[in-house]
Enzyme design. Structure first.
Site: not given
Length: 727
Positions: A66, A212
Site C-alpha cells: 500500500s 490493496d
C-alpha cells in the site's frame, strides 16, 4: 635445520593469513527492509529512511504494501528521503484523488451532462445487466503521479531492472490470493497495491483484479526473507488501529473497521516471524488517519523519532562511509535528458476511434517529450468520459523511442442510464423534478451519440437528440432534436398570485455546429416551437392561445469555469440570437459570468441581458426574473418581461471541504443583485431597478449543489430557500 626452517615458514604463513583476514571487513548481514501499509500514516516511512541514511545502514532488498509500496518504489528508483519530502509537498492530495481534470478542460458534452445528471449514478447497460464503476476513484491521476515519481517518462521502469530487489504486495480480490510483484511495470504494481476496495478501482493485471495488499500481507516480513535471504529484517509498521466499538456507527466506519481487522490479523502473523536481532519500528501516529495526507510532515517527523529511538539497535548494522557511499551510488536517480519521440501509438481501443484520442495530443514525433504537456493531454483524453483510465509508456526499440498511449475504455459502457434530481423549496413555493436519460455513445466510428430521456414533476419533459460528428476529430457536427414539455406559469401582480397557466410545448431543431476545443461550442440551427397555453386557475390576464415560432438560431457557449457548480476561477459566456420568420422580431440574449478566488475567498460576478433586436418579444419568447440569486426575495419567474437587464456580485468564503475522494466544498456567501425589466407581462407596476440581496450556505456535494439561504428585496419581499440537486 630443514625442519626448523619449514616450521618457521609455516608460522609466518599463519601470521600473514591472520593479519590479512583481520584487514578484510567482516561480511555484513543481509538486511531486508519492510515498509507496511497504512494510507497517509505511511509518510512515517520517509522519516525512518532519513535515519537509516544518517546511520549509514544499507539494505539488500525492500518489500512494501500500500503506501509502503509508494515509498519503497520511489526509494529504490533513486528518490532519497529529502527529495521525497519535496515531492510530497508539491502534491495536492485532494486533487490527486479526483480523477476528473478541471471542468474547463473536459469534453463540452460531458460538461453539459454533468450539469443535469449525477456522474456517480452512471449505470452501464451491458450484456451482464446494470454495471457501475468499481470504486469511487478510478486512480487516473494517482497512476500518472506514480509514473513521474519513478521516472517512467525516460523509459519503461520495470521492477526487475531496479538496482535493489523490490517486492510489492497486492491482493487478488477475485480469489483472495496474495500477489507479490517481483517483475513487471513498477508504477502499475504500486497503483495495484494501493487500491483500497470500494475507494479505488481495482487494477486489471494478467486476468486478475488486484486491490490493496494490506488485506493479505500488510507487513511483508516473510517476503524479504525469501526475496534476498535476509539475515536481519527492519520492519516499519504504520497500520491503523481498530476503531473503538462506539466509533463503528456508519457504513464507512464498518467498511474501514473490516479492512483494519483483516490487516491487523495478517500483521500479527508477520510480527511473530521477527527475531531478537531484527528491528521493529512502530511510530506513534495517534491523531493521523489513513486519509490525513496533508499531515505528511508530521507523519515523517514521527517516523524519524521512532527510528531514532531504535538507533542503538540500528547502529549494529551501520557500515563505513565509503561502504555506504558505494551502496548508495547504486540508487542514483536517472538524470538523463528526456528523450525525443520517434513514434506515437494509440493502443487498446475497442469502440473509440483513435483519432478522437490523437486530437488531444500536443506531443509530436521528432520533439522532446514534455511530461507536463503530456499529463495535460492525457487529462483531456480522460475528460471525454469514455475511459476507466488513460496511461502511457515509453518503449525503446532499435534506438527508436515509441510513446504508447493506452486508454482503457469503461467496461460498463458505452451505453448508460443517467439520473438527476432537482428539489426547490421556499417559504412561498415548492418544486421537485426527477429526471432519467438513456445515453448511447460511439454508435459509429465518428462518435455518434443518442441521448433520450424525460423528467417528472411540476415541469414534465420528454426529449430525444442525436449528435453526429462529421469528421474523426469531431470538429464539426450535426444534431437534430425533438421534445415535448408541460410547464406551469404562475402570474403575479403586486406580489400576489392572480392566475396559473399551463403551457404545453412541442419543439424541434436541427443544428450544425463546431466544437471549439475545450472552450465550448458554436451552433447554427433551424428552430421550430409550437406553444399552447390555457388558464388553469384565476383571471385570464394573459392571452391563452396556440402559437408557432420558427426561425434561425445562433448560439455561442464558451465555458472555462473550473467546476460545474461553485467555481473558484474562470468564466462563461453564453450568447444566443433567434430570428423569427413571420413575426419580424429577433431575440438576443447574453449571460456572462466570472469567478476569481484568493485563498479561501471567492468572488462571482454575473451580467444578463435579454432584448428584442429588432421588434418586440412575444410572451412565448420572454424571459423572467425572480428566485434565489436571480432577484432573491421574489418568487421564481415572478417578473416575466421581453426586455431584461440583471447584474449580481457574490462574495463567498470557503468554510469547509468534502472528505478526501469527494470533491466540493462548503461556503458561506452574500449576494447583491439588481434587475430591471421592461415590456413586462407580469408585475406591470415594477418600473425601476429592483434591488435584492441574499445570504446563504452552499456547497457542491455528492448529491449535487446544495443551498440554504434567505433572500430579501426592496419593498419588503423575502423568502427562505432550500435547493438540492441540479437546476
Amino acid at each position: 635445520m630443514t625442519r626448523m626452517l619449514a616450521g618457521k615458514a609455516m608460522i609466518l604463513m599463519l601470521v600473514v593469513s591472520t593479519v590479512a583476514q583481520a584487514a578484510e571487513p567482516a561480511a555484513r548481514p543481509r538486511i531486508g527492509l519492510v515498509l507496511g501499509g497504512g494510507g497517509a500514516r505511511g509518510t512515517a516511512h520517509v522519516g525512518v529512511l532519513e535515519v537509516l541514511e544518517k546511520l549509514h545502514v544499507p539494505v539488500d532488498c525492500v518489500a512494501g504494501t500500500s503506501m509502503g509500496s509508494l515509498v519503497a518504489g520511489a526509494y529504490v528508483s533513486g528518490i532519497g528521503p529529502q527529495e521525497m519530502m519535496n515531492r510530497l509537498a508539491q502534491v495536492d492530495w485532494r486533487d490527486l484523488f479526483d480523477d476528473n481534470p478541471s471542468h474547463a478542460e473536459t469534453n463540452y458534452r460531458e460538461r453539459r451532462l454533468e450539469q443535469s445528471y449525477y456522474p456517480g449514478l452512471e449505470f452501464g447497460l451491458t450484456d451482464h445487466g446494470l454495471q457501475t464503476a468499481h470504486g469511487l476513484v478510478g486512480g487516473q491521476k494517482i497512476k500518472l503521479f506514480f509514473n513521474t515519481l519513478v521516472g517512467s517518462e525516460r523509459g519503461e521502469r520495470t521492477i526487475e531492472s531496479l538496482p535493489i530487489p523490490l517486492s510489492i504486495i497486492a491482493t487478488d480480490i477475485g480469489t483472495g490470493e496474495r500477489v507479490a510483484f517481483r517483475t513487471g511495470e513498477l508504477s502499475a504494481a504500486m497503483r495495484a497495491s494501493m487500491s483500497v476496495p470500494a475507494l479505488l478501482s481495482p487494477v486489471k493485471y494478467q486476468g486478475r483484479n488486484l486491490v490493496d495488499g494490506g488485506l493479505v500481507d500488510n507487513l511483508p516480513v516473510d517476503e524479504v526473507k525469501k526475496r534476498c535471504n535476509a539475515d536481519v529484517v527492519i520492519a516499519v509498521d504504520v497500520g491503523s488501529p481498530l476503531f473503538k466499538p462506539e466509533e463503528v456507527d456508519s457504513l464507512g466506519a464498518v467498511t474501514g473497521q473490516m479492512i483494519n481487522i483483516l490487516t491487523e490479523q495478517n500483521a500479527n502473523a508477520s510480527r511473530a516471524m521477527l527475531k531478537p536481532e531484527d528491528v521493529y519500528i512502530k511510530p506513534d501516529l495517534e491523531g493521523i488517519t489513513a486519509a490525513d495526507f496533508n499531515k505528511f510532515r508530521e507523519g515523517a517527523e514521527r517516523g524519524r523519532k521512532a527510528a531514532e529511538a531504535m538507533s542503538d539497535k540500528l547502529r549494529r548494522y551501520s557500515v563505513s562511509e565509503a561502504q555506504y557511499t558505494a551502496w548508495a551510488n547504486k540508487l542514483k536517480p536517472d538524470t538523463r535528458e528526456l528523450p525525443r519521440i520517434d513514434e506515437i501509438q494509440i493502443a487498446g481501443l475497442k469502440n473509440v476511434n483513435p483519432e478522437a484520442v490523437r486530437k488531444h495530443l500536443h506531443v509530436h514525433p521528432g520533439e522532446q517529450l514534455n511530461t507536463k504537456q503530456l499529463d495535460r493531454d492525457i487529462g483531456h483524453i480522460y475528460g471525454d468520459g469514455d475511459y476507466e483510465s488513460v496511461d502511457y509508456s515509453l518503449l525503446t526499440t532499435r534506438d527508436r523511442n515509441i510513446l504508447r498511449i493506452t486508454p482503457t475504455e469503461k467496461n460498463w459502457g458505452p451505453n448508460y442510464l443517467r439520473f438527476g434530481l432537482n428539489l426547490e423549496a421556499s417559504s412561498k413555493e415548492n418544486d421537485i423534478g426527477l429526471r432519467v436519460a438513456y445515453h448511447k455513445k460511439w454508435i459509429n466510428s465518428l462518435g455518434a451519440e443518442w441521448l433520450t430521456g424525460g423528467q417528472i414533476g411540476e415541469r414534465k419533459t420528454i426529449f430525444t437528440e442525436f449528435y453526429q460528428p462529421l469528421d474523426p476529430r469531431q470538429r464539426f457536427f450535426v444534431e437534430p432534436q425533438i421534445g415535448l414539455s408541460r410547464d406551469t406559469l404562475k402570474v403575479y401582480q403586486n406580489d400576489n398570485r392572480i392566475a396559473e397557466y399551463e403551457i404545453r410545448e412541442k419543439r424541434a431543431a436541427l443544428y450544425l455546429g463546431a466544437n471549439a476545443g475545450v472552450f465550448g461550442q458554436i451552433r447554427l440551427g433551424r428552430l421550430y416551437r409550437n406553444l399552447d397555453s390555457s388558464v388553469e386557475t384565476g383571471a385570464p390576464t394573459l392571452p391563452a392561445e396556440e402559437r408557432t415560432l420558427k426561425g434561425w438560431s445562433v448560439l455561442v457557449d464558451f465555458d472555462q469555469f473550473d467546476r460545474a457548480f461553485f467555481p473558484t476561477k474562470g468564466w462563461r459566456a453564453n450568447i444566443g440570437y433567434f430570428r423569427e420568420d413571420d413575426l419580424d422580431y429577433g431575440r438576443l440574449s447574453a449571460d456572462l459570468r466570472a469567478a476569481y478566488s484568493w485563498r479561501e475567498y471567492v468572488l462571482n460576478g454575473r451580467f444578463y441581458y435579454l432584448g428584442a433586436k429588432p421588434g418586440k418579444l412575444p410572451l412565448a419568447d420572454a424571459g423572467a426574473l425572480g428566485g434565489f440569486l436571480n432577484l432573491s426575495g421574489f418568487v421564481r419567474n415572478q417578473i416575466v418581461a421581453g426586455n431584461i437587464r440583471f447584474a449580481s456580485i457574490r462574495g463567498e468564503k470557503i468554510i469547509g471541504k468534502m472528505p478526501l475522494v469527494l470533491s466540493g466544498d462548503l461556503r458561506a456567501g452574500l449576494s447583491l443583485e439588481a434587475g430591471k425589466a421592461r415590456d413586462r407581462f407580469t408585475e406591470t407596476n415594477l418600473n425601476d431597478w429592483q434591488k435584492a440581496a441574499s445570504i446563504y450556505l452552499g456547497g457542491e456535494t455528492p448529491v449535487g449543489p446544495v443551498y440554504l439561504g434567505y433572500g430579501f428585496a426592496k419593498g419588503g419581499m423575502s423568502s427562505v430557500y432550500l435547493f438540492l440537486g441540479f437546476p
